[in-house]
Design a protein around this motif. Structure first.
Motif, PDB file in Angstrom:
ATOM      1  N   VAL A 292      -6.560 -38.478 -13.495  1.00 10.13           N
ATOM      2  CA  VAL A 292      -7.222 -39.612 -13.213  1.00 10.13           C
ATOM      3  C   VAL A 292      -8.639 -39.690 -13.835  1.00 10.13           C
ATOM      4  O   VAL A 292      -9.157 -40.788 -14.046  1.00 10.13           O
ATOM      5  CB  VAL A 292      -7.273 -39.655 -11.669  1.00 10.13           C
ATOM      6  CG1 VAL A 292      -8.383 -40.612 -11.031  1.00 10.13           C
ATOM      7  CG2 VAL A 292      -5.801 -40.187 -11.230  1.00 10.13           C
TER       8      VAL A 292
ATOM      9  N   PHE B  10     -10.472 -42.406 -16.344  1.00 14.31           N
ATOM     10  CA  PHE B  10     -11.434 -43.345 -15.742  1.00 14.31           C
ATOM     11  C   PHE B  10     -12.484 -43.165 -16.867  1.00 14.31           C
ATOM     12  O   PHE B  10     -13.230 -44.065 -17.416  1.00 14.31           O
ATOM     13  CB  PHE B  10     -11.937 -42.815 -14.284  1.00 14.31           C
ATOM     14  CG  PHE B  10     -13.402 -43.067 -14.299  1.00 14.31           C
ATOM     15  CD1 PHE B  10     -13.662 -44.560 -13.671  1.00 14.31           C
ATOM     16  CD2 PHE B  10     -14.398 -42.306 -14.101  1.00 14.31           C
ATOM     17  CE1 PHE B  10     -14.940 -44.996 -13.752  1.00 14.31           C
ATOM     18  CE2 PHE B  10     -15.779 -42.694 -13.890  1.00 14.31           C
ATOM     19  CZ  PHE B  10     -15.987 -43.994 -13.604  1.00 14.31           C
TER      20      PHE B  10
ATOM     21  N   LEU C  18      -8.176 -43.272  -8.091  1.00  5.65           N
ATOM     22  CA  LEU C  18      -8.058 -44.275  -9.279  1.00  5.65           C
ATOM     23  C   LEU C  18      -8.276 -45.456  -9.285  1.00  5.65           C
ATOM     24  O   LEU C  18      -9.549 -45.937 -10.008  1.00  5.65           O
ATOM     25  CB  LEU C  18      -6.610 -44.030  -9.872  1.00  5.65           C
ATOM     26  CG  LEU C  18      -6.571 -44.827 -11.221  1.00  5.65           C
ATOM     27  CD1 LEU C  18      -7.536 -44.289 -12.258  1.00  5.65           C
ATOM     28  CD2 LEU C  18      -5.030 -44.831 -11.770  1.00  5.65           C
TER      29      LEU C  18
END
Length: 313
Positions: A280, A284, A177
């Protein structure tokens, strides 16, 4: 106990319904809930949970008394299991089982896959793992609270600084991440050392974000820095397979993950990474979309820098 902490205790891990009551999970998420919660159940509750996930059609045809007799438990145990799985009572669980059985019969939902055994040939291992990973991604997507995801994305996009905590396999996801956020111009740090994590957490303030990644929800080395960040006013996010494990009490936003089917050769701590990595990636992409004017040039610059480094070799 602060109002913020009280609110988190009452809502973490549940999407409220129109009157504030938790909404039962969709039928397709039932097998994922069993895989996630069974390790923390009593033996008798595990028997009930595994029976309904393994044979939803047969279980849906049973009364609460019939299911108790089939599993060698009591009616009270059956009702408690239904509630732990997120259903108000056995009637609601039975309706979900009937819907899941119908979906499976129509090919819209997969059956529970078999465990990997020590004498499986490698082609069978590959096939079972591929199926388990696919199911894990589908389970995580089905159970992910998109309202919580939106809120977490918004906090990250506006953050002055982001700290991410994780140890072991979850530590690898934390690093993933952080490297993604760095490439779109966010100031982010991954902390696997518990002492350093707490030391930096107490420096966080409103406008900062702390993300804790723990499948069990009980990892002290992850809970403690998140608690410190929470108490100092940072926005906190928990990525966990078991919100009831304790992590959720210090999280403003809880993102629940699934794990691939646990087995003797592949415990949940290892199989959980698949669901965590999906979350994650969702975080993002969501942040990159919201900060596109800043993120796109930052991504291009990072690509060019890496390409130049490779060319120089």
């Amino acid at each position: 106990m602060s109002g913020k902490l009280k609110e988190t205790f009452s809502t973490a891990g549940h999407t409220p319904g129109p009157r504030g009551a938790p909404v039962p999970p969709p039928p397709a998420a039932l097998a994922a809930k069993v895989r996630t919660l069974a390790p923390s159940m009593t033996r008798s509750m595990q028997r009930v949970a595994e029976t309904v996930a393994g044979d939803p059609a047969g279980s849906a045809a049973l009364t609460v008394t019939g299911l108790a007799e089939r599993t060698g438990t009591s009616e009270a145990t059956v009702v408690r299991t239904a509630r732990v799985l997120g259903y108000p009572g056995y009637r609601d669980l039975r309706l979900a089982l009937a819907a899941l059985a119908a979906d499976q019969a129509a090919g819209r939902a997969p059956a529970v896959t078999a465990d990997i055994s020590v004498d499986d040939p490698l082609p069978d291992v590959v096939a079972k793992l591929a199926r388990a990973e696919t199911d894990c991604l589908a389970d995580t997507a089905a159970a992910l609270d998109t309202a919580q995801l939106e809120a977490a994305v918004g906090a990250l996009a506006a953050a002055r600084r982001v700290d991410v905590y994780g140890v072991g396999a979850s530590g690898l996801v934390a690093q993933d991440l952080v490297q993604k956020l760095l490439r779109i111009g966010l100031l982010a740090h991954a902390h696997a050392d518990p002492h350093l994590a707490v030391t930096t957490a107490v420096q966080l303030r409103p406008g900062d974000v702390a993300v804790a990644i723990t499948h069990s929800g009980r990892t002290t080395d992850v809970i403690e820095p998140l608690r410190a960040a929470f108490e100092h006013g940072a926005t906190t996010v928990a990525v966990t397979g078991r919100p009831e494990g304790g992590i959720a009490q210090y999280a403003d936003h809880v993102l629940t993950t699934s794990s691939a089917r646990e087995s003797e050769l592949r415990p949940a701590a290892m199989s959980s990474r698949t669901g965590q990595l999906l979350v994650v990636d969702c975080l993002f992409i969501g942040v990159a979309q919201r900060t596109y004017d800043r993120a796109a040039p930052a991504l291009s610059a990072s690509y060019e820098a890496l390409a130049h480094r490779h060319d120089a070799r």
